[in-house]
Each structure stands twice: as structure tokens, then as C-alpha cells.
Design an enzyme around this catalytic site. Structure first.
Site, PDB file in Angstrom:
ATOM      1  N   HIS A  99       0.831  -1.215   0.000  1.00 12.26           N
ATOM      2  CA  HIS A  99       0.000   0.000   0.000  1.00 12.26           C
ATOM      3  C   HIS A  99       0.864   1.264   0.000  1.00 12.26           C
ATOM      4  O   HIS A  99       0.558   2.223   0.697  1.00 12.26           O
ATOM      5  CB  HIS A  99      -0.968   0.008   1.188  1.00 12.26           C
ATOM      6  CG  HIS A  99      -2.115  -0.953   1.002  1.00 12.26           C
ATOM      7  ND1 HIS A  99      -3.188  -0.667   0.191  1.00 12.26           N
ATOM      8  CD2 HIS A  99      -2.324  -2.192   1.495  1.00 12.26           C
ATOM      9  CE1 HIS A  99      -4.035  -1.703   0.218  1.00 12.26           C
ATOM     10  NE2 HIS A  99      -3.525  -2.641   0.981  1.00 12.26           N
TER      11      HIS A  99
ATOM     12  N   ASP B   8       2.638   1.936  -3.284  1.00 11.09           N
ATOM     13  CA  ASP B   8       2.902   2.294  -4.694  1.00 11.09           C
ATOM     14  C   ASP B   8       2.031   3.464  -5.144  1.00 11.09           C
ATOM     15  O   ASP B   8       2.501   4.393  -5.795  1.00 11.09           O
ATOM     16  CB  ASP B   8       2.782   1.083  -5.643  1.00 11.09           C
ATOM     17  CG  ASP B   8       1.430   0.383  -5.631  1.00 11.09           C
ATOM     18  OD1 ASP B   8       0.592   0.667  -4.742  1.00 11.09           O
ATOM     19  OD2 ASP B   8       1.195  -0.454  -6.535  1.00 11.09           O
TER      20      ASP B   8
ATOM     21  N   GLY C 232      -4.601 -11.835  -3.574  1.00 14.58           N
ATOM     22  CA  GLY C 232      -3.454 -10.956  -3.344  1.00 14.58           C
ATOM     23  C   GLY C 232      -2.243 -11.346  -4.170  1.00 14.58           C
ATOM     24  O   GLY C 232      -1.141 -10.882  -3.908  1.00 14.58           O
TER      25      GLY C 232
ATOM     26  N   ASP D   4       1.734  -4.199  -9.697  1.00 12.88           N
ATOM     27  CA  ASP D   4       1.413  -5.520 -10.225  1.00 12.88           C
ATOM     28  C   ASP D   4       1.744  -5.630 -11.712  1.00 12.88           C
ATOM     29  O   ASP D   4       2.295  -6.619 -12.182  1.00 12.88           O
ATOM     30  CB  ASP D   4      -0.083  -5.819 -10.019  1.00 12.88           C
ATOM     31  CG  ASP D   4      -0.503  -5.592  -8.578  1.00 12.88           C
ATOM     32  OD1 ASP D   4       0.386  -5.519  -7.714  1.00 12.88           O
ATOM     33  OD2 ASP D   4      -1.709  -5.474  -8.323  1.00 12.88           O
TER      34      ASP D   4
ATOM     35  N   LYS E 132     -11.014  -6.786  -4.724  1.00 11.16           N
ATOM     36  CA  LYS E 132     -10.905  -5.399  -4.281  1.00 11.16           C
ATOM     37  C   LYS E 132     -11.785  -4.431  -5.074  1.00 11.16           C
ATOM     38  O   LYS E 132     -12.021  -3.311  -4.634  1.00 11.16           O
ATOM     39  CB  LYS E 132      -9.455  -4.928  -4.216  1.00 11.16           C
ATOM     40  CG  LYS E 132      -8.685  -4.883  -5.516  1.00 11.16           C
ATOM     41  CD  LYS E 132      -7.258  -4.433  -5.250  1.00 11.16           C
ATOM     42  CE  LYS E 132      -6.452  -4.275  -6.533  1.00 11.16           C
ATOM     43  NZ  LYS E 132      -6.299  -5.535  -7.277  1.00 11.16           N
TER      44      LYS E 132
HETATM   45  C1  GLA Z   1      -3.082  -4.088  -5.117  1.00 10.41           C
HETATM   46  C2  GLA Z   1      -2.793  -2.962  -6.096  1.00 10.41           C
HETATM   47  C3  GLA Z   1      -1.316  -2.586  -6.040  1.00 10.41           C
HETATM   48  C4  GLA Z   1      -0.891  -2.278  -4.607  1.00 10.41           C
HETATM   49  C5  GLA Z   1      -1.306  -3.409  -3.674  1.00 10.41           C
HETATM   50  C6  GLA Z   1      -1.044  -3.085  -2.225  1.00 10.41           C
HETATM   51  O1  GLA Z   1      -2.430  -5.242  -5.504  1.00 10.41           O
HETATM   52  O2  GLA Z   1      -3.115  -3.360  -7.403  1.00 10.41           O
HETATM   53  O3  GLA Z   1      -1.066  -1.504  -6.894  1.00 10.41           O
HETATM   54  O4  GLA Z   1      -1.418  -1.057  -4.211  1.00 10.41           O
HETATM   55  O5  GLA Z   1      -2.682  -3.721  -3.801  1.00 10.41           O
HETATM   56  O6  GLA Z   1       0.324  -2.924  -2.007  1.00 10.41           O
END
Ligand code: GLA
Length: 474
Positions: free
Chosen positions: A60, A62, A155, A202, A246
């Protein structure tokens, strides 16, 4: 030099390989091809393969402008593709719970419904839309068959792998050459059409991953460097048996908004112009302070009690309507309470931990000291995500707790609220750690009944990023 290495070094583009004789030339690709042929009565022309990822540290941060340290994993999305002259997109998935889809390739809409997980093909449409914007001309049509081994809503970035694979497939079908950095940026931007305001981690690791090393990825501008992990380090991924899409809730975007609001209020208190300021990293640049100084600013400027929307409007001297426009997204305008102190504190401290993690990997440190320091940083990261960022889940906390004394450290990975943990073990301790979790967490857990435990808890190694495979004959 082998085909893969030669292609990778020659340029910064996703490698284009020959399927025949490659590591993708396997039973899974054959099944995918058979599915394609059964559906479309013709052969695919090329395949794309895009991996999921596990983030080792830097959670959390980026979307706040801070660097992250992920690696690509062995699980991936593979697509078989054939460009066609009719302006049509046809999609099919080997997973029969994902229904077929078709639309005009140059005109479609991506539906976003509150409280509902988007259909699988919407992620494809995001990647396609991103490439269409770059193309600035009509696209060729495409027949596509998709298969995926990345566990969903866990995740491990299954959605970004799908968006990125769609972007890569569309670019290749249209003969558009994009560097890894360009296509990663396009994919990150276009995934936001699904409604979540993720950072670019990601999609970046999906294209930039290399075998054998993790990556330190920085943003604005996007760049990456190899991180060689200490000898003997083995990372294990363990599923919490709780899932969260999410895009279904506003939790993720709420955190993005809280970080933005925290940076704006602190900027205003420092007498800086705050309206265009979007991230905690932007604030750090404007203040020209160190991360430790930013941590002090959070403690000085932001109180721990939640902020009401009215108080935020008062601090920023704007109306609620204006705040909605400047600082909030569609699915966060209804939220009435925001925790700014805790979220900003997590981000600046986590950014510090990423730096520390990378430094340990770079230093010529004695291996066991290096490993225990990395484990410690991972443990701190989890505590912070649980207590300050409030994105953990009781199952994730339980997994972390059960691993104490067996792993050097573990933490939730990815967005959280469910999904997986990543644990640091060694070659000598990995089997004991995995057995312990199987025994104490999975066996006897009704959510794990009938499931292959080796697919729920497994060791992983840094893997290669996205690739294109041309088909000659299978
Ligand atoms: C998701 C989002 C990423 C990042 C993570 C948390 O995977 O796509 O960009 O923010 O959550 O680190």
C-alpha cells in the site's frame, strides 16, 4: 546463449519466442489450444503468458509514489490468440464458470457496479481499452482463449495478470511494439477502468520480472533494479482461505483517498498549495524532508481520532462537493470518517522498510544476520498493515502467528482483507514451516476440505515476466 536470454537482452520489449521447444510447449498449452480449436474451429497464431506476483515488502505504498519489492511467481495467465479481419472480440475461458463473451472490438463499455465483483472479461476489456487508446486507430478483431493458474482474489495479482495479458495480446495482434515499461504503464492505467485506484506494482512486475531475482520498482518515472536475495532464502506463500475482490468494495479506494487527504491537509498546514497534490511522496518532494522528517510531520499535523468529512472540508476550506471532486473517487464520496494519521504513518514507515530491506540485500552481510533482519522487517510490515492500515484479516493474522519461530518473518501480501501471506524461510526450515501450517491451519479447517494443500501453501522463486510465443505448429 539460449533463445530466452538472447531475446531479453537484445531489447527492452517483452520477448517474442517460438512456442515449439519452449517451456510453454506443455500439456497445459495444448489443452488451451484444443479449447481454442473446439470453440473457434481454427488454430491460434500466438500465445501470451503473464505471471502473477508476490510482494515481499512495500504494501500500500505504490499509489503513494513509493517503491516496492515484488517478484513474479510461477502461476500465470496464458492466452491463445488469433487476429481476425472482422472487428470482433470473442473470448472464452477454460474455466467453465467464466462464460464466453463477445463484442465489437472497437466499441464496448466496461460496466462498474457497486458491491458486485466485475465479470472476468471486464479485466480483458480494461487491457484492450488501454491499447486502443495508444493505437489511435481501429483494432483488428481477435479470437482469444484464456486459462489461468493464479489463485483469484488472493493478493497474487490475478486481475492485473489478466489485464496485462489482454494489453499484450492486443498490442501484438496489432503489430504495436511497446517496451516493457510502456506496456506496464498502459496496463496500470487501464486497470483503473475497473474502478480501483491501484498503483503500478502488479503490472510492472508482470512485465519486468526476471528469473532468480526480486525487483526494486520505483515509480514516476517507472524503473526497476534487480534485488539478489540472500543465499538460502526461500519464500513461502500461504493462502488464508479468505478472499476479497478489491473491485467489489470501497475499502481499497478508501485507503487511497485517506492517503491523498492526509497529504493535502499536511500540505495546507505547511502553507503549500495542496489542490494538485496527490500523494504522500509528492508532499515529501514539496517539503524536501527525509522519510523520518515526514513521520514527525504526521505526528505533529494529524490527530489520531478519525476525521469527519466536515472537519476535512473545514481544514481545507472547501465545500463537500468540491472535496468530492478534488480528492475522492466515485465509490468513496459516501464515506464519512477517515483515518489520516494512521494511514500516512504506515506509508512513510513502510517506505523506510523497503529501503532497509533493499540495503540488507545489497550489503555484504553475514547470511543469517541478513535473513533475520529481513524477517524482522516483514514482521513489522504486517503489524503496521494490521494496526495502522487495518487491511488484515483474522485468518492472515493467525497464519502469521502460527509461523512464529518457524519462519524468520511473515506478512500479508497484496491488498489484504484476505488472500495470502508471504513468509521468509530457509532451505533448511521450509518443509518444517509448510508442515506446521498444514497441520495447524489447514487440516481440520472446513474451508480447506477437499482442496489440495500443496496449492494452498507452497514455496516460490522469482520468475520471468510476460512473454509472447509464436505458433508454428503444435
Ligand atoms: C493491489 C494494487 C497494487 C498495490 C497493492 C497493495 O495489488 O493493485 O497496486 O497497491 O494492492 O500494495
Amino acid at each position: 546463449m539460449d533463445q530466452e536470454a538472447d531475446n531479453g537482452i537484445k531489447n527492452n520489449y517483452p520477448p517474442v519466442l517460438q512456442l515449439q521447444g519452449s517451456r510453454l510447449h506443455n500439456a497445459r498449452a495444448t489443452r488451451l489450444k484444443d479449447h481454442f480449436v473446439a470453440k473457434y474451429k481454427q488454430e491460434p497464431e500466438f500465445f501470451v503468458r503473464v505471471p502473477g506476483r508476490v510482494n515481499l515488502i512495500g504494501e500500500h505504498v505504490d499509489y503513494c509514489g513509493y517503491s516496492v519489492l515484488p517478484m513474479a511467481i510461477q502461476y500465470d495467465i496464458v492466452m491463445a490468440v488469433k487476429p481476425i479481419s472482422e472487428p470482433q472480440l470473442q473470448l472464452t475461458n477454460t474455466d467453465s464458470s467464466h462464460s464466453d463473451f463477445q463484442c465489437d472490438i472497437n466499441s464496448f463499455s466496461i460496466e462498474v457496479k457497486k458491491g458486485v465483483s466485475p465479470p472476468w472479461y471486464s479485466y480483458f476489456l480494461c487491457g484492450l481499452k488501454g491499447v486502443l487508446e495508444v493505437l489511435q486507430q481501429v483494432s483488428v478483431g481477435m479470437l482469444v482463449a484464456v486459462t489461468g493458474s493464479v489463485p483469484q482474489s488472493s493478493g497474487l495479482s490475478s486481475s492485473s495478470a489478466l489485464v496485462s495479458a489482454a494489453a499484450l495480446a492486443a498490442a501484438h495482434a496489432n503489430n504495436v511494439k511497446m517496451t516493457k515499461l510502456e506496456i506496464a504503464s498502459v496496463s496500470a492505467k487501464s486497470e483503473r477502468y475497473i474502478g480501483t485506484q491501484g498503483g503500478g506494482m502488479d503490472q510492472a512486475i508482470a512485465f519486468l520480472g526476471t528469473k532468480g531475482c526480486a525487483k526494486h520498482i520505483q515509480f514516476n518515472p517507472l524503473q526497476s533494479e534487480d534485488v539478489k536475495l540472500p543465499d538460502g532464502a526461500v519464500f513461502v506463500i500461504a493462502h488464508s482461505l479468505a478472499v476479497l475482490n478489491k473491485a467489489k468494495t470501497s475499502d481499497f479506494n478508501c485507503r487511497v483517498a485517506e492517503c491523498r487527504l492526509a497529504s493535502q491537509i499536511m500540505a495546507k498546514k505547511r502553507g503549500l498549495s495542496w489542490e494538485k497534490l496527490c500523494s504522500l511522496a509528492d508532499l515529501q518532494s514539496a517539503v524536501r524532508g527525509s522519510l523520518d522528517e515526514m513521520i514527525s510531520l504526521v505526528k505533529e499535523f494529524l490527530h489520531e481520532e478519525p476525521y469527519s468529512k466536515e472537519e476535512i472540508c473545514c481544514e481545507l476550506e472547501v465545500s463537500a462537493g468540491c472535496l468530492d471532486q478534488l480528492s475522492l473517487s466515485n465509490n468513496t464520496t459516501h464515506i464519512s470518517q477517515f483515518k489520516l494519521h494512521q494511514r500516512a504513518l504506515h506509508v512513510y514507515q513502510e517506505a523506510n522498510r523497503v529501503k532497509a530491506f533493499q540495503e540488507v540485500c545489497q550489503k555484504d552481510m553475514e547470511t543469517s544476520a541478513a535473513l533475520s533482519k529481513l524477517g524482522e522487517l516483514m514482521g513489522q510490515s504486517h503489524e503496521s498493515l494490521r494496526n495502522l492500515y487495518e487491511c488484515s484479516h483474522p485468518n492472515l493474522d493467525k497464519l502469521v502467528l502460527l509461523g512464529k519461530g518457524k519462519a524468520l518473518g511473515s506478512r500479508l501480501t497484496g491488498a489484504g482483507w484476505g488472500g495470502c501471506i508471504v513468509a521468509l524461510t530457509t532451505k533448511d526450515t521450509v518443509s518444517d514451516y509448510i508442515d506446521t501450517l498444514k497441520e495447524k491451519f489447514y487440516k481440520g479447517n472446513p474451508a480447506a476440505f477437499g482442496r489440495d494443500l500443496d496449492s494452498l501453501v507452497f514455496a516460490t522463486e522469482p520468475n520471468t515476466g510476460a512473454e509472447i510465443y509464436e505458433v508454428n505448429q503444435m
